[in-house]
Design an enzyme around this catalytic site. Sequence first.
Site, short mmCIF file in Angstrom:
data_model
loop_
_atom_site.label_atom_id
_atom_site.label_comp_id
_atom_site.label_asym_id
_atom_site.label_seq_id
_atom_site.Cartn_x
_atom_site.Cartn_y
_atom_site.Cartn_z
N TYR A 173 0.92 -1.12 0.03
CA TYR A 173 -0.06 -0.03 0.01
C TYR A 173 0.79 1.34 0.02
O TYR A 173 0.41 2.28 -0.58
CB TYR A 173 -0.90 -0.04 0.99
CG TYR A 173 -2.21 -0.93 0.73
CD1 TYR A 173 -2.10 -2.24 1.17
CD2 TYR A 173 -3.33 -0.45 -0.02
CE1 TYR A 173 -3.30 -3.00 0.77
CE2 TYR A 173 -4.32 -1.15 -0.09
CZ TYR A 173 -4.08 -2.40 0.42
OH TYR A 173 -5.69 -3.29 -0.15
N ARG A 197 1.63 1.80 -3.55
CA ARG A 197 0.30 2.22 -4.05
C ARG A 197 0.21 3.71 -3.83
O ARG A 197 -0.14 4.41 -4.63
CB ARG A 197 -0.92 1.51 -3.87
CG ARG A 197 -0.93 0.07 -4.63
CD ARG A 197 -2.12 -0.57 -4.35
NE ARG A 197 -3.37 0.03 -4.81
CZ ARG A 197 -4.59 -0.21 -4.66
NH1 ARG A 197 -4.71 -1.28 -3.39
NH2 ARG A 197 -5.50 0.33 -4.92
N VAL A 231 -9.80 4.48 -4.09
CA VAL A 231 -9.12 4.87 -2.99
C VAL A 231 -8.20 5.84 -3.26
O VAL A 231 -7.21 6.23 -2.10
CB VAL A 231 -8.67 3.65 -2.14
CG1 VAL A 231 -9.73 2.80 -1.74
CG2 VAL A 231 -7.43 3.00 -2.96
N ASP A 232 -8.04 6.19 -4.35
CA ASP A 232 -6.84 7.16 -4.93
C ASP A 232 -6.78 8.65 -4.55
O ASP A 232 -6.25 9.38 -4.98
CB ASP A 232 -6.70 7.16 -6.36
CG ASP A 232 -7.92 7.23 -6.97
OD1 ASP A 232 -7.95 6.70 -8.31
OD2 ASP A 232 -8.66 8.18 -6.88
N HIS A 269 -14.82 2.35 -0.70
CA HIS A 269 -13.54 1.49 -0.18
C HIS A 269 -12.75 2.24 0.64
O HIS A 269 -11.43 1.84 0.48
CB HIS A 269 -13.21 0.71 -1.50
CG HIS A 269 -14.25 -0.05 -2.04
ND1 HIS A 269 -14.11 -0.49 -3.40
CD2 HIS A 269 -15.40 -0.47 -1.64
CE1 HIS A 269 -15.18 -1.01 -3.86
NE2 HIS A 269 -15.83 -1.24 -2.85
N CYS A 305 -5.00 3.22 12.96
CA CYS A 305 -4.43 1.90 13.82
C CYS A 305 -5.68 0.87 13.52
O CYS A 305 -6.72 0.81 13.54
CB CYS A 305 -4.80 2.16 15.24
SG CYS A 305 -4.33 0.83 16.42
N CYS A 358 -7.38 0.09 17.52
CA CYS A 358 -8.10 1.17 18.04
C CYS A 358 -8.68 2.42 17.34
O CYS A 358 -9.36 3.06 17.66
CB CYS A 358 -7.39 1.76 19.32
SG CYS A 358 -6.17 3.25 18.46
N CYS A 376 0.77 2.34 16.20
CA CYS A 376 0.02 3.40 16.47
C CYS A 376 0.46 4.13 17.86
O CYS A 376 0.83 3.04 18.96
CB CYS A 376 -1.44 2.87 16.92
SG CYS A 376 -2.61 4.00 17.95
N GLY A 396 -16.43 3.41 -15.61
CA GLY A 396 -15.21 2.87 -15.25
C GLY A 396 -15.15 1.98 -14.25
O GLY A 396 -14.09 1.80 -13.51
N1 APR Z 1 -12.40 4.76 -19.40
C1 APR Z 1 -13.68 3.95 -19.07
N2 APR Z 1 -13.39 2.60 -18.60
C2 APR Z 1 -12.04 2.20 -18.33
C3 APR Z 1 -11.01 2.78 -18.73
C4 APR Z 1 -11.08 4.21 -19.25
N3 APR Z 1 -10.19 4.90 -19.63
N4 APR Z 1 -10.00 1.88 -18.78
C5 APR Z 1 -10.54 0.77 -18.16
N5 APR Z 1 -11.75 1.09 -17.96
C6 APR Z 1 -12.78 0.11 -17.61
C7 APR Z 1 -12.33 -1.76 -17.71
O1 APR Z 1 -12.73 -1.85 -19.08
C8 APR Z 1 -12.95 -2.34 -16.73
O2 APR Z 1 -14.30 -2.63 -16.92
O3 APR Z 1 -12.80 0.25 -16.11
C9 APR Z 1 -13.21 -1.23 -15.52
C10 APR Z 1 -12.15 -1.24 -14.25
O4 APR Z 1 -12.59 -2.43 -13.52
P1 APR Z 1 -11.68 -2.89 -12.45
O5 APR Z 1 -10.22 -2.94 -12.82
O6 APR Z 1 -12.44 -4.32 -12.22
O7 APR Z 1 -11.87 -1.69 -11.25
P2 APR Z 1 -13.18 -1.70 -10.34
O8 APR Z 1 -14.42 -2.05 -10.86
O9 APR Z 1 -13.05 -0.39 -9.81
O10 APR Z 1 -13.01 -2.61 -9.09
C11 APR Z 1 -13.79 -2.75 -8.08
O11 APR Z 1 -12.46 -3.99 -6.73
O12 APR Z 1 -10.09 -4.79 -6.52
C12 APR Z 1 -11.51 -4.16 -5.74
O13 APR Z 1 -11.55 -2.48 -4.27
C13 APR Z 1 -11.24 -2.67 -5.50
O14 APR Z 1 -12.57 -0.77 -5.61
C14 APR Z 1 -12.17 -2.12 -6.33
C15 APR Z 1 -13.01 -2.95 -6.84
#
Ligand code: APR
Length: 250
Positions: free
Chosen positions: A73, A76, A109-110, A125, A133, A136, A153, A193
């Site tokens: 993390y 990331r 989470v970004d 998320h 922590c 706690c 912590c 997305g």
């Molecule tokens: N514009 C639009 N869609 C896009 C783009 C873009 N530039 N680039 C990628 N994608 C699409 C992909 O085709 C895919 O369907 O975004 C989607 C991303 O899907 P994931 O990678 O599965 O991400 P997400 O849906 O946010 O995942 C949900 O899973 O891993 C856990 O906690 C994590 O919040 C996350 C959750």
Amino acid sequence: MFPSDLVSLLRGTPKLVALTGAGVSQESGLRTFRDSHPSPGSGQAGLWAQYKPTELASPEAFARDPKLVWDWYAWRREAVKGVRPNPGHYALVEIEKRAPQFILITQNVDNLHRFAGSQNVLELHGNIQRVRCADCYTFTETWDDDTETVPRCKECGGLLRPDVVWFGEALPRAQLEAAVEASRSCDVFFSIGTSGVVQPAASLAFAAHNRGAVVVEINAEPTPLTPKAEYVFEGKSGEILPQLVRAVWG
Ligand code: APR
């Protein structure tokens, strides 16, 4: 590009909700999770194509090897610090300014939505910029990253962890309840997305659909939601969203 009935619907004063996923940040250079192919933005496939979520994003993984999870993390978090919001994030800020009722629900989470200027954000998320922590729940702004072990912590000596929701963990109750309420009472639900495979976030669009909301999907590829959506725009959110804002709000 945008059907006139959708444009006039959005020009009314509908209650708008948008759910975003990792795809929205892909054009900023952040990797998604499940993209099987290297994406133009990050040049790499999704994180889960390279890493095992069970080894890095679960309470069991943290119990087994806290340092491995902490470092992943931290890596990331550095990646997020190195990028900026893209036109897709800024278009959602514009929609918030123009639409009288707009709620942004994100799985990301970004922190890029807030960085771009979005105010009304429900973080389902968590947020990788926050650290707390594991015992706690005390949040801390400062911690020592250059240690052999996971920082602890200052209150109780427990291990610090990122304030994100790991697989198998419950979502923050207030955020989830507000997201469910907003989805059930909106007029238009945007799914942007996200692959729509992770629950409970993936059920929000269906809850909105079942309550008669118009569902609009903006995604680079089809998802389980696509057959249910009234409007589907396959492509990059960083290109489509700014065009939509111009088409609707000029
Ligand atoms: N514009 C639009 N869609 C896009 C783009 C873009 N530039 N680039 C990628 N994608 C699409 C992909 O085709 C895919 O369907 O975004 C989607 C991303 O899907 P994931 O990678 O599965 O991400 P997400 O849906 O946010 O995942 C949900 O899973 O891993 C856990 O906690 C994590 O919040 C996350 C959750």
